[in-house]
Design an enzyme around this catalytic site. Structure first.
Site, mmCIF file in Angstrom:
data_model
loop_
_atom_site.group_PDB
_atom_site.id
_atom_site.type_symbol
_atom_site.label_atom_id
_atom_site.label_comp_id
_atom_site.label_asym_id
_atom_site.label_seq_id
_atom_site.Cartn_x
_atom_site.Cartn_y
_atom_site.Cartn_z
ATOM 1 N N GLU A 47 1.521 3.899 -2.358
ATOM 2 C CA GLU A 47 1.112 3.464 -0.840
ATOM 3 C C GLU A 47 2.300 4.147 0.038
ATOM 4 O OE1 GLU A 47 1.356 -0.356 2.070
ATOM 5 O OE2 GLU A 47 1.082 -0.697 -0.260
ATOM 6 N N ARG A 51 4.268 3.962 9.035
ATOM 7 C CA ARG A 51 5.103 3.644 9.766
ATOM 8 C C ARG A 51 6.055 4.743 10.421
ATOM 9 N NH1 ARG A 51 7.264 -1.443 6.151
ATOM 10 N NH2 ARG A 51 5.074 -2.162 5.371
ATOM 11 N N LYS A 134 -4.669 -8.044 -1.048
ATOM 12 C CA LYS A 134 -3.227 -8.195 -0.975
ATOM 13 C C LYS A 134 -2.792 -9.626 -0.623
ATOM 14 C CE LYS A 134 0.539 -5.647 1.810
ATOM 15 N NZ LYS A 134 0.506 -4.689 2.795
#
Length: 213
Positions: A47, A51, A134
């Site tokens: 993943e 950011r 999640k």
């Protein structure tokens, strides 16, 4: 892509290994070596969080690595979804879920691990058809005891807990019947990435890949 199809695809990704590395990468030149190191250690699902300014380029580089399945994390908007898909992401991860985000992932055929941190959020996603979710932020939202408490009333849902998960508490989650895998950044700490110590990262990945579940 239907929510049911998305959850089927997400479950396959979650079952690849006990841990999905959560990666914040600033330098695209590190992407290939980092991905190779993690895949070699037994962690093929990666993943890459959106950011950093380099995130999409990092996804594109990692998508070329044989044996890896690269996803985009921190999906917040429909534009994030489109950008991630174009970069080569094969799945997405979000800290929460909005209708616009879910619509975009379904329209772009991008399997999503949508975030939930409460019973109501989990139920709302289940109502739409998402049976793989999640759990975020895992530790701050109640940790393994909270997640365990959801397993009886919501046995249809399987989770990937992320947020505050580390080698020291990963087993607390992985031992639960409603946990498929966990997500964590400890397998690729920033100092090792910056130093280019790929062998150390592979060693951390091997330890994570050997966690029981």
């Amino acid at each position: 892509m239907t929510p049911q199809d998305a959850s089927t695809a997400a479950e396959k990704i979650c079952r690849l290994a006990p841990v999905i590395p959560v990666l914040v990468v600033d330098d695209p030149s590190h992407a290939a070596a980092l991905a190779n190191g993690l895949v070699a250690g037994g962690l093929p699902a990666l993943e890459v969080t959106l950011r950093t300014d380099a995130a999409l380029e990092v996804i594109a580089e990692m998508a070329r690595i044989e044996g890896g399945a690269v996803g985009a994390g921190t999906l917040l908007t429909p534009q994030d979804v489109e950008n991630a898909k174009k970069a080569g992401a094969t799945f997405g991860v979000s800290p929460g879920a909005t209708d616009r985000l879910l619509d975009a992932c379904e329209a772009n055929d991008l399997p999503l691990l949508p975030g939930a941190s409460s019973a109501s959020e989990a139920m709302r996603l289940l109502e739409r058809g998402y049976t793989v979710q999640k759990f975020f932020p895992a530790e701050a939202a109640g940790g393994a005891p909270f997640l365990k408490s959801l397993s009886s009333p919501l046995p249809q849902i399987r989770f990937c807990p992320t947020g505050g998960v580390s080698l020291s508490n990963a087993n607390d989650y992985l031992s639960l019947p409603n946990t498929l895998c966990v997500g964590g950044s400890w397998v690729a700490p920033g100092d090792l990435v910056q130093a280019g110590d790929w062998s150390a990262i592979t060693a951390l990945a091997k330890t994570a890949a050997a966690l029981p579940r």
